[in-house]
Write a protein that holds these residues in place. Sequence first.
Motif, PDB file in Angstrom:
ATOM      1  N   PHE A 143     -26.746  11.225   2.980  1.00 60.67           N
ATOM      2  CA  PHE A 143     -26.840  12.123   1.816  1.00 60.67           C
ATOM      3  C   PHE A 143     -26.403  11.423   0.538  1.00 60.67           C
ATOM      4  N   VAL A 144     -25.558  10.414   0.642  1.00 62.03           N
ATOM      5  CA  VAL A 144     -25.111   9.698  -0.562  1.00 62.03           C
ATOM      6  C   VAL A 144     -26.284   8.964  -1.241  1.00 62.03           C
ATOM      7  N   ASP A 145     -27.353   8.726  -0.482  1.00 63.11           N
ATOM      8  CA  ASP A 145     -28.517   8.042  -1.065  1.00 63.11           C
ATOM      9  C   ASP A 145     -29.196   8.887  -2.147  1.00 63.11           C
ATOM     10  N   TYR A 146     -28.947  10.204  -2.120  1.00 63.83           N
ATOM     11  CA  TYR A 146     -29.555  11.098  -3.113  1.00 63.83           C
ATOM     12  C   TYR A 146     -28.701  11.202  -4.377  1.00 63.83           C
ATOM     13  N   LEU A 147     -27.521  10.622  -4.361  1.00 66.23           N
ATOM     14  CA  LEU A 147     -26.618  10.701  -5.513  1.00 66.23           C
ATOM     15  C   LEU A 147     -26.944   9.580  -6.496  1.00 66.23           C
ATOM     16  N   SER A 148     -26.361   9.685  -7.691  1.00 67.15           N
ATOM     17  CA  SER A 148     -26.517   8.599  -8.657  1.00 67.15           C
ATOM     18  C   SER A 148     -25.814   7.360  -8.114  1.00 67.15           C
ATOM     19  N   ALA A 149     -26.253   6.177  -8.561  1.00 69.88           N
ATOM     20  CA  ALA A 149     -25.644   4.919  -8.104  1.00 69.88           C
ATOM     21  C   ALA A 149     -24.143   4.926  -8.408  1.00 69.88           C
ATOM     22  N   LEU A 150     -23.778   5.504  -9.526  1.00 66.97           N
ATOM     23  CA  LEU A 150     -22.373   5.540  -9.942  1.00 66.97           C
ATOM     24  C   LEU A 150     -21.524   6.328  -8.937  1.00 66.97           C
ATOM     25  N   LYS A 151     -22.014   7.527  -8.590  1.00 66.33           N
ATOM     26  CA  LYS A 151     -21.282   8.370  -7.632  1.00 66.33           C
ATOM     27  C   LYS A 151     -21.213   7.712  -6.261  1.00 66.33           C
ATOM     28  N   ARG A 152     -22.340   7.130  -5.849  1.00 65.92           N
ATOM     29  CA  ARG A 152     -22.413   6.504  -4.528  1.00 65.92           C
ATOM     30  C   ARG A 152     -21.451   5.317  -4.441  1.00 65.92           C
ATOM     31  N   ASP A 153     -21.410   4.524  -5.500  1.00 61.49           N
ATOM     32  CA  ASP A 153     -20.509   3.361  -5.539  1.00 61.49           C
ATOM     33  C   ASP A 153     -19.056   3.794  -5.445  1.00 61.49           C
ATOM     34  N   ARG A 154     -18.742   4.889  -6.135  1.00 61.78           N
ATOM     35  CA  ARG A 154     -17.366   5.381  -6.125  1.00 61.78           C
ATOM     36  C   ARG A 154     -16.965   5.771  -4.696  1.00 61.78           C
ATOM     37  N   ILE A 155     -17.867   6.469  -3.992  1.00 56.55           N
ATOM     38  CA  ILE A 155     -17.588   6.883  -2.613  1.00 56.55           C
ATOM     39  C   ILE A 155     -17.478   5.650  -1.705  1.00 56.55           C
ATOM     40  N   ARG A 156     -18.401   4.707  -1.902  1.00 57.26           N
ATOM     41  CA  ARG A 156     -18.394   3.492  -1.068  1.00 57.26           C
ATOM     42  C   ARG A 156     -17.083   2.726  -1.234  1.00 57.26           C
ATOM     43  N   LYS A 157     -16.632   2.601  -2.456  1.00 60.03           N
ATOM     44  CA  LYS A 157     -15.384   1.861  -2.707  1.00 60.03           C
ATOM     45  C   LYS A 157     -14.192   2.567  -2.084  1.00 60.03           C
ATOM     46  N   LYS A 158     -14.143   3.906  -2.254  1.00 60.65           N
ATOM     47  CA  LYS A 158     -12.998   4.657  -1.706  1.00 60.65           C
ATOM     48  C   LYS A 158     -12.964   4.572  -0.183  1.00 60.65           C
ATOM     49  N   LEU A 159     -14.137   4.747   0.456  1.00 61.48           N
ATOM     50  CA  LEU A 159     -14.175   4.700   1.923  1.00 61.48           C
ATOM     51  C   LEU A 159     -13.931   3.287   2.435  1.00 61.48           C
ATOM     52  N   GLY A 160     -14.418   2.290   1.710  1.00 64.42           N
ATOM     53  CA  GLY A 160     -14.194   0.894   2.094  1.00 64.42           C
ATOM     54  C   GLY A 160     -12.715   0.555   2.047  1.00 64.42           C
ATOM     55  N   LYS A 161     -12.062   1.041   1.006  1.00 59.83           N
ATOM     56  CA  LYS A 161     -10.628   0.796   0.835  1.00 59.83           C
ATOM     57  C   LYS A 161      -9.847   1.477   1.957  1.00 59.83           C
ATOM     58  N   ARG A 162     -10.255   2.726   2.257  1.00 60.46           N
ATOM     59  CA  ARG A 162      -9.579   3.487   3.318  1.00 60.46           C
ATOM     60  C   ARG A 162      -9.691   2.747   4.651  1.00 60.46           C
ATOM     61  N   ALA A 163     -10.886   2.212   4.945  1.00 60.27           N
ATOM     62  CA  ALA A 163     -11.116   1.498   6.213  1.00 60.27           C
ATOM     63  C   ALA A 163     -10.264   0.228   6.276  1.00 60.27           C
ATOM     64  N   ARG A 164     -10.162  -0.476   5.155  1.00 60.49           N
ATOM     65  CA  ARG A 164      -9.355  -1.706   5.145  1.00 60.49           C
ATOM     66  C   ARG A 164      -7.877  -1.395   5.360  1.00 60.49           C
ATOM     67  N   ASN A 165      -7.409  -0.298   4.725  1.00 56.34           N
ATOM     68  CA  ASN A 165      -6.007   0.099   4.909  1.00 56.34           C
ATOM     69  C   ASN A 165      -5.730   0.487   6.358  1.00 56.34           C
ATOM     70  N   ALA A 166      -6.669   1.210   6.959  1.00 57.19           N
ATOM     71  CA  ALA A 166      -6.514   1.643   8.357  1.00 57.19           C
ATOM     72  C   ALA A 166      -6.476   0.426   9.263  1.00 57.19           C
ATOM     73  N   ALA A 167      -7.302  -0.573   8.978  1.00 57.07           N
ATOM     74  CA  ALA A 167      -7.359  -1.776   9.796  1.00 57.07           C
ATOM     75  C   ALA A 167      -6.036  -2.541   9.715  1.00 57.07           C
ATOM     76  N   ARG A 168      -5.399  -2.461   8.545  1.00 62.38           N
ATOM     77  CA  ARG A 168      -4.152  -3.193   8.338  1.00 62.38           C
ATOM     78  C   ARG A 168      -3.005  -2.586   9.167  1.00 62.38           C
ATOM     79  N   VAL A 169      -2.974  -1.255   9.278  1.00 63.03           N
ATOM     80  CA  VAL A 169      -1.846  -0.624   9.973  1.00 63.03           C
ATOM     81  C   VAL A 169      -2.063  -0.499  11.478  1.00 63.03           C
ATOM     82  N   SER A 170      -3.317  -0.577  11.934  1.00 63.22           N
ATOM     83  CA  SER A 170      -3.527  -0.375  13.373  1.00 63.22           C
ATOM     84  C   SER A 170      -3.565  -1.701  14.119  1.00 63.22           C
TER      85      SER A 170
END
Length: 170
Positions: A143-170
């Motif tokens: 569904f993010v493909d239907y959003l503006s590039a700006l909105k999609r990038d913001r979501i991608r960065k936030k989720l990417g950051k979350r995944a990296r943080n999770a990888a660090r603690v587990s």
Amino acid sequence: MALLTVLNYPDSRLRIPGVTVESFDKGVKTLIEDMLETMYAVPGIGLAATQVNIQKRIVVIDLSVEKNQPIVLINPCILDLEGQEESEEGCLSVPGFYEKIQRATRTSISALDRNGKFFELEASGLLAICIQHEIDHLNGILFVDYLSALKRDRIRKKLGKRARNAARVS
Ligand code: NI
């Protein structure tokens, strides 16, 4: 039965389309049971096999409050789309984000059930939206493909950051 791991955006495996299911063996039946269990556990109202890293054209949906009315769509095909409406959507692969998306108001589809039996279904409202969202998953579309590039990038960065943080603690 087993809980399956749901891939999260921006995992590139979510972009691999599902292939047509041709046999209805025990493996497929077990997969459907596991997909339903996973969807109910999260909880969610729809799940496509491609979200659990299985590239098959299988979707499970259950909109009931009691979670006892599962709809299984195998090799679903959109026959018709009608009307247009905007509503807020989320996705198990894009946790925590909800955005307004335009979809057709009504759809009719054909699919096979878990025994390989052909059926047609007419849907409106939330079911129509859910079916369109899940069939998109089978084609590697989110569904993010239907959003503006700006909105999609913001979501991608936030989720990417979350995944990296999770990888660090587990
Ligand atoms: Ni989704």
